[in-house]
Design a protein around this motif. Structure first.
Motif, PDB file in Angstrom:
ATOM      1  N   PHE A  72       0.809  -1.220   0.000  1.00 17.43           N
ATOM      2  CA  PHE A  72       0.000   0.000   0.000  1.00 17.43           C
ATOM      3  C   PHE A  72       0.846   1.276   0.000  1.00 17.43           C
ATOM      4  CE2 PHE A  72      -3.195  -3.020   1.703  1.00 17.43           C
ATOM      5  CZ  PHE A  72      -4.126  -2.863   0.693  1.00 17.43           C
ATOM      6  N   GLU A  73       2.174   1.105  -0.013  1.00 18.25           N
ATOM      7  CA  GLU A  73       3.132   2.194  -0.150  1.00 18.25           C
ATOM      8  C   GLU A  73       3.001   3.284   0.919  1.00 18.25           C
ATOM      9  OE1 GLU A  73       2.737   3.436  -4.244  1.00 18.25           O
ATOM     10  OE2 GLU A  73       3.767   1.638  -4.953  1.00 18.25           O
ATOM     11  N   MET A  74       2.680   2.868   2.138  1.00 21.99           N
ATOM     12  CA  MET A  74       2.664   3.802   3.264  1.00 21.99           C
ATOM     13  C   MET A  74       4.097   4.063   3.703  1.00 21.99           C
ATOM     14  SD  MET A  74      -0.440   2.358   5.676  1.00 21.99           S
ATOM     15  CE  MET A  74      -0.054   3.520   6.984  1.00 21.99           C
ATOM     16  N   LEU A  75       4.365   5.266   4.176  1.00 25.31           N
ATOM     17  CA  LEU A  75       5.672   5.575   4.741  1.00 25.31           C
ATOM     18  C   LEU A  75       5.899   4.715   5.971  1.00 25.31           C
ATOM     19  CD1 LEU A  75       5.572   9.471   4.557  1.00 25.31           C
ATOM     20  CD2 LEU A  75       6.784   7.900   3.018  1.00 25.31           C
ATOM     21  N   ILE A  76       7.132   4.278   6.175  1.00 18.14           N
ATOM     22  CA  ILE A  76       7.435   3.418   7.317  1.00 18.14           C
ATOM     23  C   ILE A  76       7.121   4.138   8.626  1.00 18.14           C
ATOM     24  CG2 ILE A  76       9.892   3.990   7.549  1.00 18.14           C
ATOM     25  CD1 ILE A  76       8.384   0.457   7.848  1.00 18.14           C
ATOM     26  N   GLU A  77       7.273   5.467   8.640  1.00 15.66           N
ATOM     27  CA  GLU A  77       6.939   6.239   9.842  1.00 15.66           C
ATOM     28  C   GLU A  77       5.446   6.132  10.158  1.00 15.66           C
ATOM     29  OE1 GLU A  77      10.645   7.774   8.045  1.00 15.66           O
ATOM     30  OE2 GLU A  77       8.660   7.404   7.221  1.00 15.66           O
ATOM     31  N   ASP A  78       4.614   6.172   9.125  1.00 18.17           N
ATOM     32  CA  ASP A  78       3.175   6.045   9.324  1.00 18.17           C
ATOM     33  C   ASP A  78       2.800   4.627   9.745  1.00 18.17           C
ATOM     34  OD1 ASP A  78       2.882   8.710   8.624  1.00 18.17           O
ATOM     35  OD2 ASP A  78       2.354   8.268   6.533  1.00 18.17           O
ATOM     36  N   VAL A  79       3.480   3.656   9.171  1.00 24.23           N
ATOM     37  CA  VAL A  79       3.224   2.263   9.546  1.00 24.23           C
ATOM     38  C   VAL A  79       3.596   2.050  11.013  1.00 24.23           C
ATOM     39  CG1 VAL A  79       3.816  -0.147   9.092  1.00 24.23           C
ATOM     40  CG2 VAL A  79       3.604   1.454   7.185  1.00 24.23           C
ATOM     41  N   ALA A  80       4.740   2.594  11.413  1.00 24.45           N
ATOM     42  CA  ALA A  80       5.172   2.461  12.813  1.00 24.45           C
ATOM     43  C   ALA A  80       4.151   3.082  13.746  1.00 24.45           C
ATOM     44  CB  ALA A  80       6.545   3.114  12.994  1.00 24.45           C
ATOM     45  N   GLU A  81       3.661   4.254  13.377  1.00 18.33           N
ATOM     46  CA  GLU A  81       2.649   4.908  14.214  1.00 18.33           C
ATOM     47  C   GLU A  81       1.386   4.058  14.287  1.00 18.33           C
ATOM     48  OE1 GLU A  81      -0.100   8.909  14.183  1.00 18.33           O
ATOM     49  OE2 GLU A  81       1.866   8.994  13.219  1.00 18.33           O
ATOM     50  N   GLN A  82       0.984   3.518  13.154  1.00 21.16           N
ATOM     51  CA  GLN A  82      -0.211   2.664  13.105  1.00 21.16           C
ATOM     52  C   GLN A  82      -0.027   1.431  13.996  1.00 21.16           C
ATOM     53  OE1 GLN A  82      -0.813   0.667   9.354  1.00 21.16           O
ATOM     54  NE2 GLN A  82      -3.014   0.614   9.631  1.00 21.16           N
ATOM     55  N   GLN A  83       1.191   0.903  14.025  1.00 25.25           N
ATOM     56  CA  GLN A  83       1.476  -0.290  14.823  1.00 25.25           C
ATOM     57  C   GLN A  83       1.834   0.047  16.271  1.00 25.25           C
ATOM     58  OE1 GLN A  83       1.331  -3.594  13.831  1.00 25.25           O
ATOM     59  NE2 GLN A  83       0.346  -2.802  11.992  1.00 25.25           N
ATOM     60  N   ASP A  84       1.857   1.347  16.591  1.00 30.98           N
ATOM     61  CA  ASP A  84       2.232   1.818  17.925  1.00 30.98           C
ATOM     62  C   ASP A  84       3.612   1.279  18.322  1.00 30.98           C
ATOM     63  OD1 ASP A  84       1.837   3.326  20.240  1.00 30.98           O
ATOM     64  OD2 ASP A  84       0.956   1.633  21.326  1.00 30.98           O
ATOM     65  N   PRO A  86       8.132   1.998  17.607  1.00 32.17           N
ATOM     66  CA  PRO A  86       9.156   2.894  17.069  1.00 32.17           C
ATOM     67  C   PRO A  86       9.449   2.544  15.601  1.00 32.17           C
ATOM     68  CG  PRO A  86       9.865   1.941  19.162  1.00 32.17           C
ATOM     69  CD  PRO A  86       8.615   1.225  18.750  1.00 32.17           C
ATOM     70  N   VAL A  87       9.915   3.519  14.847  1.00 26.14           N
ATOM     71  CA  VAL A  87      10.242   3.305  13.433  1.00 26.14           C
ATOM     72  C   VAL A  87      11.283   2.195  13.295  1.00 26.14           C
ATOM     73  CG1 VAL A  87      11.244   4.358  11.363  1.00 26.14           C
ATOM     74  CG2 VAL A  87       9.618   5.650  12.755  1.00 26.14           C
ATOM     75  N   SER A  88      12.268   2.176  14.178  1.00 22.03           N
ATOM     76  CA  SER A  88      13.320   1.148  14.098  1.00 22.03           C
ATOM     77  C   SER A  88      12.720  -0.253  14.279  1.00 22.03           C
ATOM     78  CB  SER A  88      14.411   1.400  15.130  1.00 22.03           C
ATOM     79  OG  SER A  88      13.880   1.362  16.438  1.00 22.03           O
ATOM     80  N   SER A  91      10.794  -1.170  11.102  1.00 23.46           N
ATOM     81  CA  SER A  91      11.772  -1.509  10.056  1.00 23.46           C
ATOM     82  C   SER A  91      12.357  -2.898  10.278  1.00 23.46           C
ATOM     83  CB  SER A  91      12.902  -0.479  10.031  1.00 23.46           C
ATOM     84  OG  SER A  91      12.416   0.773   9.627  1.00 23.46           O
ATOM     85  N   ARG A  92      12.626  -3.227  11.524  1.00 25.50           N
ATOM     86  CA  ARG A  92      13.162  -4.555  11.852  1.00 25.50           C
ATOM     87  C   ARG A  92      12.121  -5.638  11.556  1.00 25.50           C
ATOM     88  NH1 ARG A  92      15.079  -3.199  16.336  1.00 25.50           N
ATOM     89  NH2 ARG A  92      13.342  -3.764  17.671  1.00 25.50           N
ATOM     90  N   TRP A  93      10.858  -5.388  11.887  1.00 23.49           N
ATOM     91  CA  TRP A  93       9.790  -6.350  11.575  1.00 23.49           C
ATOM     92  C   TRP A  93       9.708  -6.570  10.066  1.00 23.49           C
ATOM     93  CZ3 TRP A  93       5.473  -3.801  15.002  1.00 23.49           C
ATOM     94  CH2 TRP A  93       5.707  -4.109  16.350  1.00 23.49           C
ATOM     95  N   ARG A  94       9.793  -5.473   9.308  1.00 27.29           N
ATOM     96  CA  ARG A  94       9.735  -5.575   7.848  1.00 27.29           C
ATOM     97  C   ARG A  94      10.900  -6.407   7.331  1.00 27.29           C
ATOM     98  NH1 ARG A  94      12.251  -3.279   3.646  1.00 27.29           N
ATOM     99  NH2 ARG A  94      11.108  -3.356   1.688  1.00 27.29           N
TER     100      ARG A  94
END
Length: 110
Positions: A72-84, A86-88, A91-94
């Motif tokens: 869905f091409e969401m920014l990783i920062e937005d995905v992190a926020e959605q998942q509650d 941190p961005v790091s 990114s590690r989950w991805r």
């Protein structure tokens, strides 16, 4: 605040979007883009199903990040926020999820 979807909801929307896209863009093939042979179409469908199965086998947080960011091409920062998370962490989950998908989809050597 962005709406948070469960893994099953995201996967359902992904499949629904795929079906809708196929209906919208389905046009007769042109001479330069000939229709695949039945064997090619079967192979493509098998690869698609293998990918969806491998994605479904991932831990939900990894699959959700991959679907949101890479499909869905969401920014990783937005995905992190959605998942509650941190961005790091997102990114590690991805990264872990992508590695697992590669292992699951790599052809087996006999």
């Amino acid at each position: 605040m962005p709406r948070i979807f469960s893994g099953d909801t995201v996967r359902h929307h992904l499949e629904s979007a795929r079906v809708q896209r196929e209906e919208i863009v389905a046009t007769p093939p042109s001479a330069e883009h000939e229709a695949p042979t039945p064997d090619q179409a079967l192979e493509r469908e098998e690869r698609r199903l293998a990918f969806l199965e491998a994605l479904h086998q991932l831990p939900a947080h990894e699959g959700d990040v991959i679907v949101a960011h890479d499909i869905f091409e969401m920014l990783i920062e937005d995905v992190a926020e959605q998942q509650d998370a941190p961005v790091s962490t997102a990114s590690r989950w991805r990264s872990r999820g992508i590695d697992a998908l590669i292992r699951a989809l790599r052809p087996r050597r006999g």
